[in-house]
Design an enzyme around this catalytic site. Structure first.
Site, PDB file in Angstrom:
ATOM      1  N   SER A 152       0.756  -1.109   0.238  1.00 18.06           N
ATOM      2  CA  SER A 152      -0.035   0.016  -0.304  1.00 18.06           C
ATOM      3  C   SER A 152       0.566   1.294  -0.095  1.00 18.06           C
ATOM      4  O   SER A 152       1.607   1.481  -0.811  1.00 18.06           O
ATOM      5  CB  SER A 152      -1.133   0.054   1.222  1.00 18.06           C
ATOM      6  OG  SER A 152      -1.998   0.866   0.950  1.00 18.06           O
ATOM      7  N   ASP A 231      -9.853  -5.616  -3.810  1.00 22.48           N
ATOM      8  CA  ASP A 231      -9.511  -4.451  -2.962  1.00 22.48           C
ATOM      9  C   ASP A 231     -10.139  -3.158  -3.327  1.00 22.48           C
ATOM     10  O   ASP A 231     -10.309  -2.910  -4.416  1.00 22.48           O
ATOM     11  CB  ASP A 231      -8.052  -4.080  -3.348  1.00 22.48           C
ATOM     12  CG  ASP A 231      -7.137  -3.168  -2.623  1.00 22.48           C
ATOM     13  OD1 ASP A 231      -7.787  -2.332  -2.180  1.00 22.48           O
ATOM     14  OD2 ASP A 231      -6.027  -3.679  -2.320  1.00 22.48           O
ATOM     15  N   HIS A 264      -7.355  -5.860   0.312  1.00 23.01           N
ATOM     16  CA  HIS A 264      -6.184  -5.089   0.712  1.00 23.01           C
ATOM     17  C   HIS A 264      -5.419  -5.546   1.921  1.00 23.01           C
ATOM     18  O   HIS A 264      -4.297  -4.876   2.220  1.00 23.01           O
ATOM     19  CB  HIS A 264      -6.819  -3.744   0.707  1.00 23.01           C
ATOM     20  CG  HIS A 264      -5.655  -2.763   0.567  1.00 23.01           C
ATOM     21  ND1 HIS A 264      -4.764  -2.502  -0.481  1.00 23.01           N
ATOM     22  CD2 HIS A 264      -5.060  -1.783   1.522  1.00 23.01           C
ATOM     23  CE1 HIS A 264      -4.081  -1.499  -0.369  1.00 23.01           C
ATOM     24  NE2 HIS A 264      -4.141  -1.186   1.063  1.00 23.01           N
TER      25      HIS A 264
END
Length: 288
Positions: A152, A231, A264
């Site tokens: 991320s 995600d 995610h």
């Protein structure tokens, strides 16, 4: 800058340790996690290669070490794992006590140029220049063989730092990275605070813009990215297709794997971290 050992845990024949030290780059005490595989602890052992894993928003130096389940594979491969904290702590900046506003959990792995963050938010210097030297002086790490991986915000950090410092890192991989931060809300928020309103300064910390500006292929053996198709941040914040296009334009080999049914979080990371560590190990050991 002596390392203060805060905790040590036996793990797959090695040790998961957590340290604190007074960071000159940050101007504050910083914490870092280090997994030393059994190969690093044997009497007379040579220093081992290391993968720096950069974590995402709301994370710390403990998050990856506790949640990813990476130590088993690292022990098998003889890799050290280094998990820096994601930002300065106690810097006295606005939003530091919030879940994320600029402080506490959102260093974005760059050197801030704008007040009040410029004083302590120097994460690029901390990761690239300071930590390898501090760790190598006191631990059996071969800092001539370093890899970068991240998730991320940390995936953004891994890609941008690898491109901004050619030759420093032998391999770069990422999981659900923020690929075009100057074009998405997370990046716009962070960059406007840390770097100011001039968007021309932002592209120097945008992986897609950096890749597009390369005069030659920076990683001829390839870059690995994994992305979950479930995600919730994929379309609005991550934009891997922008980085994919930039790689294609200059001929940079990219393995971008898209996974149905994955999101995610750390279950996604657990599913693919072995592939990333094996990718890293091949690169880090190729010249050994």
């Amino acid at each position: 800058m002596a390392l203060e050992l805060l905790a040590s845990h036996g793990c797959f024949g090695g040790q998961q340790r957590f340290y604190r030290f007074d960071s000159g780059a940050i101007g504050r005490p910083m914490r870092v996690g280090v997994y030393l595989p059994p190969q690093a602890l044997a009497p007379g052992a040579a220093p081992v290669p290391a993968v720096f894993f950069l974590a995402g928003l709301t994370c710390s130096e403990e998050t990856f070490a506790i949640k990813a389940g990476a130590q088993r594979v690292a022990a098998d491969l003889g890799l050290a794992l280094v998990t820096p904290d994601t930002s300065p702590r106690g810097a006295g900046v606005p939003g530091e006590d919030a879940d994320w506003d600029f402080g506490l959990a959102a260093g974005f792995y760059l050197n801030a140029t704008q007040a009040p963050w410029a004083t302590h938010y120097r994460m690029e210097d901390h990761i690239v220049h300071e930590l390898p030297g501090v760790l190598a002086q006191q631990l059996p790490l071969d800092v001539a063989r370093l890899g970068l991986c991240g998730h991320s915000m940390g995936g953004h950090g891994a890609l941008t730092l690898a491109l901004r410092h050619p030759g420093r890192f032998a391999a770069v991989t990422a999981l659900a990275p923020i690929c075009a931060p100057s074009q998405v809300p997370w990046g716009e928020k962070a960059f406007s605070g840390y770097l100011g309103p001039d968007r021309s300064a932002w592209t120097a910390h945008d992986a897609s813009a950096l890749m597009a500006a390369q005069e030659r292929v920076p990683y001829p053996d390839g870059i690995l990215i994994d992305q979950g198709l479930d995600d919730k941040f994929l379309a609005s914040q991550l934009r891997p297709e922008v980085f994919e296009a930039a790689c294609a334009a200059i001929g940079q080999p990219l393995t971008l794997r898209r996974h149905a049914g994955q999101d995610h979080g750390y279950f996604f990371i657990q599913s693919h971290i072995e592939d990333h560590l094996r990718w890293q190990a091949r690169a880090l050991n190729s010249g050994a």
